[in-house]
Design a protein around this motif. Structure first.
Motif, PDB file in Angstrom:
ATOM      1  N   PRO A   1      54.941  36.852  38.025  1.00 20.90           N
ATOM      2  CA  PRO A   1      55.377  38.203  38.411  1.00 20.90           C
ATOM      3  C   PRO A   1      54.847  39.288  37.469  1.00 20.90           C
ATOM      4  CG  PRO A   1      57.217  36.686  38.536  1.00 20.90           C
ATOM      5  CD  PRO A   1      56.083  35.930  37.915  1.00 20.90           C
ATOM      6  N   GLU A   2      54.658  38.941  36.198  1.00 19.90           N
ATOM      7  CA  GLU A   2      54.117  39.914  35.250  1.00 19.90           C
ATOM      8  C   GLU A   2      52.679  40.285  35.603  1.00 19.90           C
ATOM      9  OE1 GLU A   2      55.576  37.020  34.151  1.00 19.90           O
ATOM     10  OE2 GLU A   2      57.487  37.922  33.596  1.00 19.90           O
ATOM     11  N   MET A   3      51.905  39.308  36.054  1.00 20.92           N
ATOM     12  CA  MET A   3      50.523  39.584  36.449  1.00 20.92           C
ATOM     13  C   MET A   3      50.485  40.497  37.667  1.00 20.92           C
ATOM     14  SD  MET A   3      48.727  35.887  35.905  1.00 20.92           S
ATOM     15  CE  MET A   3      47.100  36.418  36.362  1.00 20.92           C
ATOM     16  N   VAL A   4      51.374  40.225  38.616  1.00 17.53           N
ATOM     17  CA  VAL A   4      51.425  41.050  39.831  1.00 17.53           C
ATOM     18  C   VAL A   4      51.809  42.486  39.478  1.00 17.53           C
ATOM     19  CG1 VAL A   4      52.620  41.375  42.027  1.00 17.53           C
ATOM     20  CG2 VAL A   4      51.930  39.087  41.313  1.00 17.53           C
ATOM     21  N   MET A   5      52.807  42.632  38.619  1.00 15.04           N
ATOM     22  CA  MET A   5      53.232  43.969  38.219  1.00 15.04           C
ATOM     23  C   MET A   5      52.144  44.689  37.422  1.00 15.04           C
ATOM     24  SD  MET A   5      56.019  44.605  39.614  1.00 15.04           S
ATOM     25  CE  MET A   5      56.368  46.129  38.790  1.00 15.04           C
ATOM     26  N   ASN A   6      51.403  43.942  36.602  1.00 19.76           N
ATOM     27  CA  ASN A   6      50.314  44.546  35.840  1.00 19.76           C
ATOM     28  C   ASN A   6      49.206  45.037  36.769  1.00 19.76           C
ATOM     29  OD1 ASN A   6      48.769  45.376  33.669  1.00 19.76           O
ATOM     30  ND2 ASN A   6      47.907  43.347  33.334  1.00 19.76           N
ATOM     31  N   ILE A   7      48.854  44.235  37.767  1.00 20.71           N
ATOM     32  CA  ILE A   7      47.825  44.643  38.728  1.00 20.71           C
ATOM     33  C   ILE A   7      48.301  45.846  39.531  1.00 20.71           C
ATOM     34  CG2 ILE A   7      46.573  43.937  40.803  1.00 20.71           C
ATOM     35  CD1 ILE A   7      46.562  41.099  39.620  1.00 20.71           C
ATOM     36  N   ALA A   8      49.569  45.845  39.941  1.00 16.23           N
ATOM     37  CA  ALA A   8      50.107  46.985  40.691  1.00 16.23           C
ATOM     38  C   ALA A   8      50.112  48.240  39.830  1.00 16.23           C
ATOM     39  CB  ALA A   8      51.514  46.672  41.178  1.00 16.23           C
ATOM     40  N   TYR A   9      50.481  48.107  38.557  1.00 16.01           N
ATOM     41  CA  TYR A   9      50.482  49.250  37.649  1.00 16.01           C
ATOM     42  C   TYR A   9      49.070  49.804  37.476  1.00 16.01           C
ATOM     43  CZ  TYR A   9      50.480  51.829  33.282  1.00 16.01           C
ATOM     44  OH  TYR A   9      50.277  52.785  32.327  1.00 16.01           O
ATOM     45  N   GLN A  10      48.111  48.924  37.255  1.00 17.60           N
ATOM     46  CA  GLN A  10      46.729  49.370  37.093  1.00 17.60           C
ATOM     47  C   GLN A  10      46.208  50.036  38.365  1.00 17.60           C
ATOM     48  OE1 GLN A  10      44.584  45.896  35.922  1.00 17.60           O
ATOM     49  NE2 GLN A  10      45.257  46.005  33.781  1.00 17.60           N
ATOM     50  N   GLY A  11      46.562  49.475  39.520  1.00 20.62           N
ATOM     51  CA  GLY A  11      46.144  50.066  40.793  1.00 20.62           C
ATOM     52  C   GLY A  11      46.716  51.453  40.998  1.00 20.62           C
ATOM     53  N   MET A  12      47.995  51.636  40.672  1.00 21.13           N
ATOM     54  CA  MET A  12      48.601  52.964  40.810  1.00 21.13           C
ATOM     55  C   MET A  12      47.995  53.948  39.809  1.00 21.13           C
ATOM     56  SD  MET A  12      52.613  52.350  41.676  1.00 21.13           S
ATOM     57  CE  MET A  12      52.939  51.067  40.491  1.00 21.13           C
ATOM     58  N   ARG A  13      47.699  53.457  38.617  1.00 18.88           N
ATOM     59  CA  ARG A  13      47.085  54.317  37.598  1.00 18.88           C
ATOM     60  C   ARG A  13      45.702  54.783  38.050  1.00 18.88           C
ATOM     61  NH1 ARG A  13      43.839  53.165  33.145  1.00 18.88           N
ATOM     62  NH2 ARG A  13      43.988  54.724  31.521  1.00 18.88           N
ATOM     63  N   VAL A  14      44.906  53.853  38.582  1.00 19.18           N
ATOM     64  CA  VAL A  14      43.573  54.203  39.071  1.00 19.18           C
ATOM     65  C   VAL A  14      43.675  55.165  40.246  1.00 19.18           C
ATOM     66  CG1 VAL A  14      41.529  53.255  40.215  1.00 19.18           C
ATOM     67  CG2 VAL A  14      42.435  52.142  38.184  1.00 19.18           C
TER      68      VAL A  14
ATOM     69  N   PRO B   1      39.764  33.936  38.868  1.00 22.95           N
ATOM     70  CA  PRO B   1      40.033  32.549  38.460  1.00 22.95           C
ATOM     71  C   PRO B   1      41.301  32.384  37.621  1.00 22.95           C
ATOM     72  CG  PRO B   1      37.732  33.039  38.134  1.00 22.95           C
ATOM     73  CD  PRO B   1      38.406  34.330  38.488  1.00 22.95           C
ATOM     74  N   SER B   2      41.577  33.337  36.752  1.00 22.51           N
ATOM     75  CA  SER B   2      42.800  33.225  35.932  1.00 22.51           C
ATOM     76  C   SER B   2      44.049  33.520  36.736  1.00 22.51           C
ATOM     77  CB  SER B   2      42.704  34.167  34.732  1.00 22.51           C
ATOM     78  OG  SER B   2      42.721  35.504  35.148  1.00 22.51           O
ATOM     79  N   MET B   3      43.922  34.233  37.854  1.00 26.48           N
ATOM     80  CA  MET B   3      45.086  34.524  38.695  1.00 26.48           C
ATOM     81  C   MET B   3      45.465  33.334  39.553  1.00 26.48           C
ATOM     82  SD  MET B   3      44.303  38.309  40.078  1.00 26.48           S
ATOM     83  CE  MET B   3      43.607  39.538  39.028  1.00 26.48           C
ATOM     84  N   VAL B   4      44.483  32.537  39.925  1.00 24.56           N
ATOM     85  CA  VAL B   4      44.746  31.418  40.822  1.00 24.56           C
ATOM     86  C   VAL B   4      45.464  30.298  40.078  1.00 24.56           C
ATOM     87  CG1 VAL B   4      43.668  29.675  42.297  1.00 24.56           C
ATOM     88  CG2 VAL B   4      42.831  32.022  42.310  1.00 24.56           C
ATOM     89  N   MET B   5      45.078  30.070  38.864  1.00 27.36           N
ATOM     90  CA  MET B   5      45.671  28.961  38.105  1.00 27.36           C
ATOM     91  C   MET B   5      46.987  29.300  37.523  1.00 27.36           C
ATOM     92  SD  MET B   5      42.451  27.400  36.197  1.00 27.36           S
ATOM     93  CE  MET B   5      41.557  26.121  36.990  1.00 27.36           C
TER      94      MET B   5
END
Length: 89
Positions: free
Chosen positions: A3-16, A85-89
Motif C-alpha cells: 500500500p505504501e508503494m501505491v500511495m507513493n505512486i499516487a502522490y507522485q502522479g498528483m504532484r506531476v 519489476p520492483s512493483m511486481v515482486m
C-alpha cells in the motif's frame, strides 16, 4: 505491491499533474484578473473580451515552459517503467 508503494505512486502522479497544469492555470488566472480589472476601470462589459488574452497567455506559457513540462512527464513515465519489476515482486 504494498500500500505504501501505491500511495507513493499516487502522490507522485498528483504532484506531476499539479506541476503540469499549474503554470497554465496560473497564467489564465492572472490574465483573467488583469482583464477584469481593465473592464471594471473602463466599464466595458463584453463577456468575450477575456478569451483571446487568456488563450495567448496559456500559449505563451506552453511555448516557454514546454520543454520543462515535457521533461517532467517523460522523467515520471521513465521512472514508472523502470520500477515495474520492483512493483511486481
Amino acid at each position: 505491491m504494498t500500500p505504501e508503494m501505491v500511495m507513493n505512486i499516487a502522490y507522485q502522479g498528483m504532484r506531476v499533474t499539479l506541476l503540469l497544469g499549474g503554470p497554465m492555470l496560473l497564467a489564465a488566472l492572472l490574465t483573467g484578473l488583469i482583464v477584469s480589472l481593465f473592464q471594471a476601470a473602463t466599464q466595458i462589459n463584453e463577456m468575450t473580451l477575456t478569451f483571446i488574452p487568456k488563450i495567448l497567455a496559456v500559449f505563451s506559457v506552453l511555448v516557454f515552459a514546454g520543454p520543462w513540462l515535457i521533461g517532467l512527464i517523460v522523467d515520471f513515465t521513465r521512472q514508472l517503467f523502470i520500477n515495474i519489476p520492483s512493483m511486481v515482486m
